[in-house]
Design a protein around this motif. Sequence first.
Motif, short mmCIF file in Angstrom:
data_model
loop_
_atom_site.label_atom_id
_atom_site.label_comp_id
_atom_site.label_asym_id
_atom_site.label_seq_id
_atom_site.Cartn_x
_atom_site.Cartn_y
_atom_site.Cartn_z
N LEU A 199 -42.65 11.61 -2.43
CA LEU A 199 -43.24 10.36 -2.89
C LEU A 199 -42.49 9.17 -2.32
O LEU A 199 -43.10 8.17 -1.91
CB LEU A 199 -43.22 10.32 -4.43
N ARG A 200 -41.17 9.28 -2.28
CA ARG A 200 -40.38 8.16 -1.75
C ARG A 200 -40.73 7.91 -0.29
O ARG A 200 -40.78 6.77 0.16
CB ARG A 200 -38.89 8.46 -1.92
N ALA A 201 -40.98 9.00 0.45
CA ALA A 201 -41.28 8.84 1.88
C ALA A 201 -42.59 8.10 2.12
O ALA A 201 -42.81 7.59 3.21
CB ALA A 201 -41.32 10.22 2.54
N VAL A 202 -43.48 8.08 1.13
CA VAL A 202 -44.72 7.32 1.32
C VAL A 202 -44.74 6.10 0.40
O VAL A 202 -45.80 5.55 0.11
CB VAL A 202 -45.98 8.19 1.11
N GLY A 203 -43.55 5.70 -0.04
CA GLY A 203 -43.44 4.44 -0.77
C GLY A 203 -43.96 4.48 -2.18
O GLY A 203 -44.31 3.44 -2.74
N LEU A 204 -44.00 5.65 -2.79
CA LEU A 204 -44.55 5.76 -4.15
C LEU A 204 -43.49 5.96 -5.22
O LEU A 204 -43.77 6.49 -6.29
CB LEU A 204 -45.60 6.87 -4.20
N THR A 205 -42.25 5.56 -4.93
CA THR A 205 -41.22 5.56 -5.96
C THR A 205 -40.77 4.13 -6.17
O THR A 205 -41.01 3.27 -5.30
CB THR A 205 -40.00 6.39 -5.53
N SER A 206 -40.15 3.89 -7.31
CA SER A 206 -39.49 2.59 -7.42
C SER A 206 -38.13 2.85 -8.06
O SER A 206 -38.03 3.33 -9.18
CB SER A 206 -40.35 1.61 -8.22
N GLY A 207 -37.11 2.59 -7.27
CA GLY A 207 -35.76 2.93 -7.70
C GLY A 207 -35.64 4.42 -7.88
O GLY A 207 -36.00 5.19 -6.99
N ASN A 208 -35.15 4.84 -9.04
CA ASN A 208 -35.00 6.28 -9.28
C ASN A 208 -36.16 6.81 -10.15
O ASN A 208 -36.02 7.84 -10.78
CB ASN A 208 -33.66 6.59 -9.91
N GLN A 209 -37.29 6.12 -10.11
CA GLN A 209 -38.44 6.54 -10.91
C GLN A 209 -39.66 6.84 -10.05
O GLN A 209 -39.83 6.27 -8.98
CB GLN A 209 -38.82 5.44 -11.90
N CYS A 210 -40.51 7.71 -10.56
CA CYS A 210 -41.82 7.89 -9.95
C CYS A 210 -42.81 8.34 -11.02
O CYS A 210 -42.43 8.79 -12.09
CB CYS A 210 -41.79 8.90 -8.80
N PHE A 211 -44.08 8.21 -10.66
CA PHE A 211 -45.17 8.67 -11.50
C PHE A 211 -45.30 10.17 -11.30
O PHE A 211 -45.26 10.65 -10.17
CB PHE A 211 -46.45 7.94 -11.08
N LEU A 212 -45.40 10.92 -12.40
CA LEU A 212 -45.50 12.37 -12.28
C LEU A 212 -46.59 12.88 -13.22
O LEU A 212 -46.33 13.10 -14.41
CB LEU A 212 -44.16 13.03 -12.63
N PRO A 213 -47.79 13.08 -12.69
CA PRO A 213 -48.93 13.42 -13.55
C PRO A 213 -49.02 14.90 -13.89
O PRO A 213 -50.12 15.42 -14.06
CB PRO A 213 -50.12 12.98 -12.70
N LEU A 214 -47.89 15.60 -14.00
CA LEU A 214 -47.91 17.03 -14.26
C LEU A 214 -47.63 17.34 -15.71
O LEU A 214 -46.72 16.77 -16.31
CB LEU A 214 -46.84 17.74 -13.42
N THR A 215 -48.41 18.25 -16.29
CA THR A 215 -48.08 18.76 -17.62
C THR A 215 -47.06 19.89 -17.44
O THR A 215 -46.84 20.39 -16.33
CB THR A 215 -49.31 19.33 -18.32
N ILE A 251 -43.80 9.28 -16.55
CA ILE A 251 -42.80 8.69 -15.66
C ILE A 251 -41.58 9.60 -15.58
O ILE A 251 -40.97 9.93 -16.60
CB ILE A 251 -42.35 7.30 -16.17
N LEU A 252 -41.24 10.00 -14.37
CA LEU A 252 -40.03 10.79 -14.14
C LEU A 252 -38.91 9.88 -13.66
O LEU A 252 -39.09 9.12 -12.71
CB LEU A 252 -40.29 11.86 -13.08
N THR A 253 -37.78 9.94 -14.33
CA THR A 253 -36.61 9.19 -13.89
C THR A 253 -35.51 10.18 -13.53
O THR A 253 -35.23 11.11 -14.31
CB THR A 253 -36.10 8.25 -15.01
N LEU A 254 -34.92 9.99 -12.37
CA LEU A 254 -33.81 10.85 -11.94
C LEU A 254 -32.55 9.99 -11.86
O LEU A 254 -32.29 9.37 -10.84
CB LEU A 254 -34.13 11.48 -10.58
N PRO A 255 -31.78 9.96 -12.95
CA PRO A 255 -30.64 9.05 -13.02
C PRO A 255 -29.57 9.41 -12.00
O PRO A 255 -28.76 8.57 -11.62
CB PRO A 255 -30.09 9.23 -14.44
N ASN A 256 -29.56 10.68 -11.58
CA ASN A 256 -28.53 11.10 -10.64
C ASN A 256 -29.13 12.15 -9.71
O ASN A 256 -28.95 13.36 -9.90
CB ASN A 256 -27.34 11.67 -11.42
N LEU A 257 -29.86 11.64 -8.72
CA LEU A 257 -30.60 12.53 -7.82
C LEU A 257 -29.67 13.53 -7.15
O LEU A 257 -29.97 14.73 -7.07
CB LEU A 257 -31.36 11.71 -6.77
N ARG A 258 -28.53 13.05 -6.67
CA ARG A 258 -27.60 13.93 -5.97
C ARG A 258 -27.16 15.10 -6.85
O ARG A 258 -27.05 16.24 -6.40
CB ARG A 258 -26.34 13.14 -5.50
#
Lengths: 241, 241
Positions: free
Chosen positions: A160-176, A210-217
């Motif tokens: 998602l980040r590679a196509v500009g669909l993240t903002s900071g450490n967050q992205c939209f995640l429409p998965l149940t 909304i998925l937030t990854l506070p510490n991606l590494r």
Amino acid sequence: MTSAFVRGVGRYATLDAADIAVIESQLEPQVRRYDAGHDIIRQGDKPLHPYLILDGWAYCYKTLPNRRRQIVSFLLPGDVSDLNIGSLRRMDHSIASLTAVTVLELTHPLTSGTHPGIAKALSVRTLASAAIQREWMVNLGQRSAPERIGHILCELFHRLRAVGLTSGNQCFLPLTQTDLAETTGLSLVHVNKRLRDLRSADLLILRGKILTLPNLRALEAASLFNPDYLNLVDVADIVAA
Amino acid sequence: MTSAFVRGVGRYATLDAADIAVIESQLEPQVRRYDAGHDIIRQGDKPLHPYLILDGWAYCYKTLPNRRRQIVSFLLPGDVSDLNIGSLRRMDHSIASLTAVTVLELTHPLTSGTHPGIAKALSVRTLASAAIQREWMVNLGQRSAPERIGHILCELFHRLRAVGLTSGNQCFLPLTQTDLAETTGLSLVHVNKRLRDLRSADLLILRGKILTLPNLRALEAASLFNPDYLNLVDVADIVAA
DNA sequence: CGATTTCTTGATTATTTTCAACGGAGGTGG
DNA sequence: CCACCTCCGTTGAAAATAATCAAGAAATCG
């Protein structure tokens, strides 16, 4: 409308002005929209043509006679379904919309050798999908439950980040959680419990969609994730450098 | 030497006399042999070109940092490795020989648009590989241990039969139980025990490196195997009809 | 608001892995 | 020819992991 194509596909090969003109002139008639939660094409159907996702999320899945399902790929904006699919007699899998999606139907002129630049870009994209599928096999076969879950989330975040669909450490995640279970080959209950573990280890926050990854590494390390297989040209990394 | 090419690839598209002449004239210099148990190309290497297997068994695998391995595909005579692989920076997987193998290196003239018949046949073959990879994901994610083992054996038997490498209900199977474990995502010990179950249910006989399937239909049913995804034109079925 | 889907949790059961050990087949060198 | 070694297959027991069952809470949607 062209932007998703150029963002997703143009990144992998140089498209000249003529290529882009072809795409733009042919775009309008072949664009289709689907509501969320609909099959776009079903396992067993006669294949029509490949699809390029312009907007929204789609996914491919296979169903067993015992009603179990396996999600075999996600199609994000800029992604393409199997290119030569028209050569097969029947679809071996279904493609469905996860959110409302806008797709471009890749009819013959776009995929044939008539426009080598476009065909090349599309086939490199297909190659990238194959690499992702291989990594999913590693995920399903060799990683533990928490690693599998973390790995797919890392992958989606990077893509998602590679196509500009993240903002900071967050992205939209429409998965149940059911979708995640069908992706990782785990039961719904088990996904829920391992997700709770990841949450309490502060590796992710999942609220609403909304998925937030506070510490991606840290999540990457915990999931044995290495982004090389994605073959991404990552805008965020370029900017950060 | 041409026969494996025509058997494996020509089956999926019509190759005219000119195509076959091209293949034959270009064959000699690009044929290579490898002994059993050697890497042909390694994960991380710069990709060179795709390979067409003329004779013997090869396989693709990925290694994790923790030393675990997942076999992601088998390459049998007539099979082709990823076509546009040259476009990637690095191999995301390794390719190794399982038996002594003879391969044809597919250098540019064979894969480019110069010979559309050949390029078409190769790309349809690639599409078939993608369908097999999807089915493997279903195998890894949704099937039980005995089903997984039975399924991969059914698949290999069908694929071998389609290129004339079976005799009756037998075929050569150069896999160790460790190989099967790395294919099915199970532990070696578990593969051994489920294999014993299948044996005592008279669903298979595995002695030396000869696999016998006394009741293929029964093994298929037990493994939830349906050959449609292979998109094979099965000589044996045609003869039987 | 009621209905439906999604998320959550605990308890029980099933499956699979890990650990440990041994036997046989095949190859090598003394 | 035999001793030795390594790889491969086999088995039993214990431990870990994941699935299933059951039920209730929270969120979402008309």
